[in-house]
Design a protein around this motif. Structure first.
Motif, short mmCIF file in Angstrom:
data_model
loop_
_atom_site.label_atom_id
_atom_site.label_comp_id
_atom_site.label_asym_id
_atom_site.label_seq_id
_atom_site.Cartn_x
_atom_site.Cartn_y
_atom_site.Cartn_z
N THR A 1 48.23 51.82 38.13
CA THR A 1 48.14 51.26 39.48
C THR A 1 47.64 49.82 39.53
OG1 THR A 1 46.00 52.38 39.65
CG2 THR A 1 47.87 53.45 40.71
N ILE A 2 46.96 49.33 38.50
CA ILE A 2 46.45 47.96 38.51
C ILE A 2 47.18 47.14 37.45
CG2 ILE A 2 44.44 46.48 38.13
CD1 ILE A 2 42.68 48.59 39.28
N PRO A 3 48.01 46.18 37.87
CA PRO A 3 48.73 45.35 36.89
C PRO A 3 47.76 44.61 35.98
CG PRO A 3 49.67 45.08 39.09
CD PRO A 3 48.41 45.87 39.26
N GLY A 4 48.02 44.66 34.68
CA GLY A 4 47.16 43.99 33.71
C GLY A 4 45.88 44.73 33.41
N GLY A 5 45.68 45.89 34.00
CA GLY A 5 44.43 46.62 33.82
C GLY A 5 44.21 47.11 32.41
N GLU A 6 45.29 47.21 31.62
CA GLU A 6 45.15 47.70 30.25
C GLU A 6 44.29 46.78 29.39
OE1 GLU A 6 48.60 44.90 30.29
OE2 GLU A 6 47.94 46.56 31.56
N LYS A 7 44.08 45.54 29.82
CA LYS A 7 43.31 44.58 29.03
C LYS A 7 41.82 44.59 29.37
CE LYS A 7 47.26 41.43 28.60
NZ LYS A 7 47.48 41.72 27.17
N VAL A 8 41.43 45.22 30.48
CA VAL A 8 40.06 45.06 30.99
C VAL A 8 39.03 45.62 30.02
CG1 VAL A 8 38.48 45.70 32.84
CG2 VAL A 8 40.81 44.99 33.39
N ALA A 9 39.26 46.82 29.46
CA ALA A 9 38.25 47.46 28.61
C ALA A 9 37.88 46.61 27.40
CB ALA A 9 38.74 48.83 28.17
N ALA A 10 38.82 45.79 26.92
CA ALA A 10 38.57 45.01 25.71
C ALA A 10 37.88 43.67 25.99
CB ALA A 10 39.88 44.76 24.98
N ILE A 11 37.71 43.28 27.24
CA ILE A 11 37.10 41.99 27.56
C ILE A 11 35.59 42.09 27.37
CG2 ILE A 11 36.72 40.27 29.38
CD1 ILE A 11 39.37 41.18 30.63
N PRO A 12 34.98 41.14 26.64
CA PRO A 12 33.53 41.17 26.42
C PRO A 12 32.76 41.10 27.74
CG PRO A 12 34.57 39.63 24.92
CD PRO A 12 35.62 40.04 25.91
N VAL A 13 31.57 41.70 27.73
CA VAL A 13 30.75 41.83 28.93
C VAL A 13 29.46 41.05 28.77
CG1 VAL A 13 29.36 43.46 30.27
CG2 VAL A 13 31.69 44.04 29.63
N SER A 14 29.03 40.38 29.83
CA SER A 14 27.69 39.80 29.90
C SER A 14 27.04 40.28 31.20
CB SER A 14 27.72 38.27 29.85
OG SER A 14 28.49 37.75 30.92
N VAL A 15 25.71 40.35 31.21
CA VAL A 15 24.97 40.81 32.38
C VAL A 15 24.10 39.67 32.89
CG1 VAL A 15 23.29 42.47 33.27
CG2 VAL A 15 24.98 43.19 31.56
N ILE A 16 24.24 39.35 34.15
CA ILE A 16 23.50 38.25 34.78
C ILE A 16 22.61 38.86 35.86
CG2 ILE A 16 23.70 36.09 36.07
CD1 ILE A 16 26.59 35.90 34.88
N GLU A 17 21.31 38.60 35.77
CA GLU A 17 20.36 39.16 36.73
C GLU A 17 19.76 38.06 37.59
OE1 GLU A 17 17.73 42.51 35.45
OE2 GLU A 17 18.27 41.80 33.43
N SER A 18 19.54 38.37 38.87
CA SER A 18 18.81 37.51 39.78
C SER A 18 18.01 38.43 40.70
CB SER A 18 19.77 36.64 40.61
OG SER A 18 20.39 37.41 41.62
N PRO A 19 17.09 37.89 41.49
CA PRO A 19 16.36 38.75 42.41
C PRO A 19 17.27 39.45 43.41
CG PRO A 19 15.21 36.66 42.16
CD PRO A 19 16.54 36.50 41.47
N GLN A 20 18.43 38.86 43.71
CA GLN A 20 19.32 39.42 44.72
C GLN A 20 20.39 40.33 44.15
OE1 GLN A 20 18.72 35.93 44.61
NE2 GLN A 20 17.02 36.27 46.05
N SER A 21 20.70 40.21 42.86
CA SER A 21 21.86 40.93 42.35
C SER A 21 21.77 41.15 40.84
CB SER A 21 23.15 40.15 42.67
OG SER A 21 23.20 38.94 41.94
#
Length: 350
Positions: free
Chosen positions: A180-200
Motif C-alpha cells: 500500500t505504500i510506494p517505496g515502503g520496502e526500503k524503509v526498514a533498512a534506513i538507519p535510525v537516529s533519535v533526537i530528544e528535546s523537552p517538547q518531543s
C-alpha cells in the motif's frame, strides 16, 4: 510487568493533565455528540453562539445517559426526568420541584478549538493552559499556506500505547504496508537516529537517493531524478505523533516540499482508542487531486495498522503466557517514549 499495564509499568494507564483531541471541529453542532474519553462518557455540542462545550455524560440524578437527552437553548436536558444543565455544567432546573439539589452540577471540561480540532483537558480545570497544546502551526495545521485533509475517525479496540509504538517504529511499513505504500520496502533498512528535546522525541530516518516512485512522481510531476526523503516519527505527546517529513532533490539539495501525517490519539478506555488522522503538505495547494490521493491511500493504510494493533491487543487479553519481551536497536526511540510517558503519569500521582 503485568499484561494489563503493558507496555507501561505504571498503575494508571494514561495521564490526565493533558490535552486530547475530542472531535473534529466540524463534528460539533446543535446536537449532542457522545464520546468516551479516558474511560468517562462525555457530551459535546455547540452553544447557539457557536462555542464548543464538553460536559460529563451521566446524569447525577439516576445515572441516565445524557446522550439520550436533548438541547433546550444552550442547556442540556436529561431524557429521563428532565433535569436541565447549563453549558457550564450547573443544574438549572428540576421540573418536579422548585430549586435544585446540592452537588447536582455536571463536570465541565475545558475545551480549545485549534487546527480544525476540538481539544479537551481531562485533568484539574485550573491546570488547563492552551500553551500546553502542541505547536500545531509548526506541523501544518491552521495555516493558509498548507493544505490539510481530515480522514474519517476510527475507533480501535486496542490500548492507545500500542498505536504510539506502531507509529514510532516505521520499519513496519516494509511489511504491514508492503502493498500500500510506494517505496515502503526500503524503509526498514534506513538507519535510525533519535533526537530528544523537552517538547518531543523524534525517531528520524533519512532516505537518500531514493528513485522516483508513483507517489513521488504524482506529488512532484517536474521531478526527474532521485529524492532524499525523511521518514520521521515525532512524538509530540501521547495525543499526537507526526510521521513523514521533508523531501528534496537529491542532485541539487533543492527542497521539494513537506508531507506530514498527523496522528491524533485519544484513549477511550484502557483498551480502546479514538484515532484521528490529518495529512498536511506545503506544496500542491492548487491540486486537489493530491488530497484525493491521500484520502484514498489512508483508506487502505489505516486498516492495516488497526488490524496489527488489534491483533496484539487480543493476544494481551487472551491470558496466554507471553515470552520475555525483547527489543531491537530500532526500538530505542519507542523505549524513550515509554519512559517519558511513565514519568508524566507518575508525576501526576506524586
Amino acid at each position: 510487568m503485568t499484561t494489563a499495564a503493558y507496555p507501561l509499568t505504571t498503575q494508571e494507564p494514561y495521564p490526565h493533565d493533558q490535552w486530547w483531541v475530542a472531535a473534529y471541529a466540524d463534528e460539533l453542532g446543535r446536537h449532542l455528540l457522545a464520546r468516551d474519553i479516558l474511560g468517562e462518557p462525555v457530551i459535546l455540542y455547540r452553544t447557539q453562539a457557536g462555542a464548543a462545550v464538553a460536559v460529563a455524560g451521566i446524569c447525577p440524578h439516576r445515572a441516565f445517559p445524557l446522550a439520550r437527552g436533548r438541547l433546550v437553548g444552550d442547556a442540556l436536558q436529561c431524557g429521563y426526568h428532565g433535569f436541565e444543565y447549563g453549558a457550564d455544567g450547573t443544574c438549572l432546573r428540576v421540573p418536579s420541584q422548585s430549586g435544585v439539589p446540592q452537588k447536582s452540577s455536571l463536570r465541565r471540561y475545558p475545551v480549545e478549538e485549534a487546527g480544525g480540532l476540538i481539544w479537551i483537558w481531562t485533568g484539574a480545570p485550573e491546570k488547563a493552559d492552551p500553551a500546553l497544546l502542541p505547536d500545531l502551526g509548526a506541523i501544518g495545521l491552521g495555516r493558509e499556506d498548507w493544505a490539510v485533509e481530515q480522514h474519517p475517525l476510527a475507533t480501535v479496540e486496542a490500548r492507545y500505547t500500542l498505536l504510539i509504538e506502531n507509529l514510532l517504529d516505521l520499519s513496519h511499513v516494509t511489511f504491514i504496508h508492503d502493498k500500500t505504500i510506494p517505496g515502503g520496502e526500503k524503509v526498514a533498512a534506513i538507519p535510525v537516529s533519535v533526537i530528544e528535546s523537552p517538547q518531543s522525541i523524534t525517531v528520524q530516518r533519512k532516505g537518500e537517493n531514493l528513485p522516483l516512485n508513483p507517489l513521488l512522481a504524482m506529488q512532484f510531476p517536474d521531478q526527474q531524478g532521485p529524492v532524499h526523503q525523511h521518514f520521521d516519527a515525532e512524538y509530540l505527546g501521547p495525543c499526537l505523533i507526526r510521521t513523514g517529513g521533508a523531501m528534496v532533490d537529491a542532485a541539487s539539495g533543492a527542497p521539494l516540499g513537506i508531507q506530514n501525517y498527523l496522528h491524533m490519539i485519544t484513549p477511550a478506555s484502557p483498551t480502546r482508542l479514538h484515532y484521528f488522522v490529518n495529512t498536511a503538505r506545503d506544496f500542491g495547494l492548487d491540486r486537489p487531486q493530491l488530497g484525493d490521493m491521500q484520502r484514498g491511500m489512508g483508506s487502505r493504510i489505516q486498516p492495516e495498522d488497526i488490524d496489527a494493533i488489534e491483533s496484539i491487543e487480543r493476544v494481551l487479553q487472551s491470558g496466554a503466557t507471553l515470552p520475555p519481551e525483547i527489543s531491537a536497536r530500532v526500538d530505542n526511540g519507542a523505549l524513550k517514549v515509554r519512559r517519558r510517558l511513565e514519568a508524566q503519569i507518575r508525576a501526576e500521582a506524586g
